[in-house]
Design a protein around this motif. Structure first.
Motif, mmCIF file in Angstrom:
data_model
loop_
_atom_site.group_PDB
_atom_site.id
_atom_site.type_symbol
_atom_site.label_atom_id
_atom_site.label_comp_id
_atom_site.label_asym_id
_atom_site.label_seq_id
_atom_site.Cartn_x
_atom_site.Cartn_y
_atom_site.Cartn_z
ATOM 1 N N UNK A 61 0.862 -1.173 0.000
ATOM 2 C CA UNK A 61 0.000 0.000 0.000
ATOM 3 C C UNK A 61 0.900 1.226 0.000
ATOM 4 N N UNK A 62 0.385 2.319 -0.559
ATOM 5 C CA UNK A 62 1.103 3.586 -0.545
ATOM 6 C C UNK A 62 0.293 4.596 0.253
ATOM 7 N N UNK A 63 0.970 5.388 1.076
ATOM 8 C CA UNK A 63 0.334 6.480 1.801
ATOM 9 C C UNK A 63 0.671 7.781 1.092
ATOM 10 N N UNK A 85 1.069 -6.470 10.274
ATOM 11 C CA UNK A 85 0.334 -7.347 9.364
ATOM 12 C C UNK A 85 1.252 -8.020 8.349
ATOM 13 N N UNK A 86 2.526 -7.627 8.344
ATOM 14 C CA UNK A 86 3.458 -8.177 7.371
ATOM 15 C C UNK A 86 3.201 -7.674 5.963
ATOM 16 N N UNK A 87 2.598 -6.497 5.845
ATOM 17 C CA UNK A 87 2.297 -5.947 4.525
ATOM 18 C C UNK A 87 3.289 -4.831 4.187
ATOM 19 N N UNK A 88 3.874 -4.858 3.001
ATOM 20 C CA UNK A 88 4.750 -3.749 2.605
ATOM 21 C C UNK A 88 3.962 -2.448 2.516
ATOM 22 N N UNK A 89 4.596 -1.356 2.892
ATOM 23 C CA UNK A 89 3.952 -0.049 2.818
ATOM 24 C C UNK A 89 4.964 0.974 2.342
ATOM 25 N N UNK A 90 4.554 1.778 1.377
ATOM 26 C CA UNK A 90 5.381 2.858 0.862
ATOM 27 C C UNK A 90 4.708 4.190 1.084
ATOM 28 N N UNK A 91 5.395 5.252 0.718
ATOM 29 C CA UNK A 91 4.870 6.598 0.920
ATOM 30 C C UNK A 91 5.218 7.458 -0.282
ATOM 31 N N UNK A 92 4.256 8.276 -0.707
ATOM 32 C CA UNK A 92 4.451 9.221 -1.795
ATOM 33 C C UNK A 92 4.076 10.602 -1.302
ATOM 34 N N UNK A 93 4.957 11.564 -1.472
ATOM 35 C CA UNK A 93 4.636 12.958 -1.189
ATOM 36 C C UNK A 93 4.743 13.737 -2.487
ATOM 37 N N UNK A 119 8.920 1.753 2.371
ATOM 38 C CA UNK A 119 9.655 1.346 1.175
ATOM 39 C C UNK A 119 8.640 0.783 0.159
ATOM 40 N N UNK A 120 8.487 1.444 -0.994
ATOM 41 C CA UNK A 120 9.267 2.549 -1.533
ATOM 42 C C UNK A 120 8.835 3.901 -0.969
ATOM 43 N N UNK A 121 9.688 4.900 -1.222
ATOM 44 C CA UNK A 121 9.401 6.286 -0.865
ATOM 45 C C UNK A 121 9.696 7.153 -2.083
ATOM 46 N N UNK A 122 8.770 8.037 -2.414
ATOM 47 C CA UNK A 122 8.971 8.940 -3.541
ATOM 48 C C UNK A 122 8.515 10.345 -3.175
ATOM 49 N N UNK A 123 9.286 11.339 -3.620
ATOM 50 C CA UNK A 123 8.856 12.739 -3.623
ATOM 51 C C UNK A 123 8.677 13.111 -5.087
ATOM 52 N N UNK A 154 4.734 0.763 -8.704
ATOM 53 C CA UNK A 154 5.146 -0.114 -7.610
ATOM 54 C C UNK A 154 4.188 -1.281 -7.386
ATOM 55 N N UNK A 155 3.197 -1.426 -8.240
ATOM 56 C CA UNK A 155 2.254 -2.525 -8.088
ATOM 57 C C UNK A 155 1.454 -2.444 -6.807
ATOM 58 N N UNK A 156 1.136 -1.226 -6.355
ATOM 59 C CA UNK A 156 0.422 -1.051 -5.096
ATOM 60 C C UNK A 156 -1.030 -1.491 -5.233
ATOM 61 N N UNK A 157 -1.560 -2.069 -4.167
ATOM 62 C CA UNK A 157 -2.952 -2.512 -4.177
ATOM 63 C C UNK A 157 -3.896 -1.387 -3.782
#
Length: 378
Positions: A61-63, A85-93, A119-123, A154-157
């Protein structure tokens, strides 16, 4: 994502600074071992957990995080919940480039996100100028394009957005001022699929005060966006003047009641949309001998006339979109004009829709009209 509990200092500039390594430990592992988290922190974590529970098990998931209190509290809660939850989480600003130093603030948010385990992180910088609509609409369009593009990369759900109950109440008031129908008054949905990407709003039952309290409890100092208090923006005026005036006049329950109104109308709107989709998908004639809405390349006037006005309007709106009318330009006036071909037929000519589409009535049907030929109406 990594479990964000290590002793790393979030070295942020003014407006996003944290004063101790506890910013990482607290939002990663809660308060001290054996104690309960702050009530606001707990409420936001519960909201995030509920949102994540309905997603496919595979994929990050991406925040979406601007660094403001709402999205920062959402990001902190997601870091905590996703790691457990063992789920990958990334962030986008997203850097809209509308203020001096916006690139530095975006870099600070991204740096903090990387240190706490996203991870991943993007600006992502975007260009707002030159887009259609006012500045708010243009910035929103640019932001959502950037978020959906990042999700696909990133193939985010799903992408998580930080809109709160207060934002929902403001949206309902703005819709009332525009004279919007039930769809506008239904406010922001908890889930919306955009360009194939689910956009989730876990915090629609969380107040803005709770997100601020959560940031305080986690020693996070959010950025205060000056646009949020700029009176040239309609939402800022609603936030600063209109909504507080309603609360003063009608009581503290106004915000909750406006948000509840949105939820109720969203449910009603979804039911009507389902009826309209079923009507539009029914062949002509129906198995019981009654006419279906579809009739060749057009729509049956008798079948349309037999529908309730609320369902018929939705059928006409959906059909106009099928014909190529751009959704953003298609208004209630266009749908009303199509409806008049059914309910107020006086031999009038074709109705012009956005995108160069024309619709006329002929032989008991609504049909698209060739722009190069005569209007086949009778």
């Amino acid at each position: 994502m990594k479990d964000p509990t290590g002793p790393r200092v979030a070295d942020l500039p003014t407006g996003l600074r944290t004063e101790e390594p506890a910013v990482v430990g607290r939002h990663g592992a809660g308060a001290a071992r054996g104690s309960s988290p702050d009530p606001a922190v707990a409420a936001i974590r519960v909201a995030v957990r509920r949102a994540l529970a309905g997603l496919p098990p595979a994929g990050p998931v991406l925040v979406a995080c601007s660094g403001g209190a709402d999205s920062l509290a959402l990001a902190a809660a997601t870091a905590f919940v996703a790691s457990r939850l063992g789920r990958p989480a990334g962030l986008v600003t997203v850097d809209h480039g509308l203020q001096a130093g916006s690139d530095g603030r975006a870099a600070a948010v991204a740096g903090w996100a990387g240190r706490v385990g996203f991870d991943p992180v993007e600006a992502v910088p975007v260009t707002v100028a030159g887009r259609p609509g006012g500045p708010e609409a243009a910035a929103r369009q640019a932001r959502y394009q950037a978020l959906t593009a990042a999700a696909r990369r990133h193939g985010a759900v799903a992408v998580l957005l930080g809109h709160t109950r207060d934002d929902q109440a403001e949206t309902v008031l703005l819709a009332l001022a525009r004279g919007a129908g039930p769809r506008g008054l239904a406010g922001m949905p908890a889930r919306r699929d955009l360009a194939g990407v689910p956009l989730l709003r876990p915090l629609l039952d969380v107040t803005r005060a709770q997100t601020r309290d959560a940031c305080t409890a986690l020693d996070l100092t959010p950025w205060q966006d000056p646009h949020n208090t700029d009176p040239s923006y309609a939402r800022a005026r609603v936030r600063a003047d209109a909504l507080p005036a309603l609360v003063a006049a009608l009581g503290d329950g106004v915000v909750d009641n406006l948000a509840r109104t949105a939820r109720l109308l969203a449910a009603d709107t979804a039911a009507l949309d389902d009826l309209a989709a079923a009507a539009l998908g029914t062949p002509q004639p129906r198995p019981d001998g009654t006419p279906g809405v579809r009739d060749g390349g057009g729509l049956s006037v008798p079948a349309l006339a037999g529908l309730s006005g609320a369902v018929r309007g939705r059928v006409l709106h959906a059909w106009a979109r099928e014909l190529g009318a751009p959704p953003g330009a298609l208004s209630h006036r266009h749908v009303d004009a199509l409806d008049a071909l059914v309910t107020a037929w006086r031999g009038q000519g074709p109705t012009a829709l956005p995108g160069g589409v024309r619709v006329g009535r002929r032989d008991g049907r609504l049909l698209p009209v060739d722009l190069g030929g005569p209007a086949p109406v009778r």
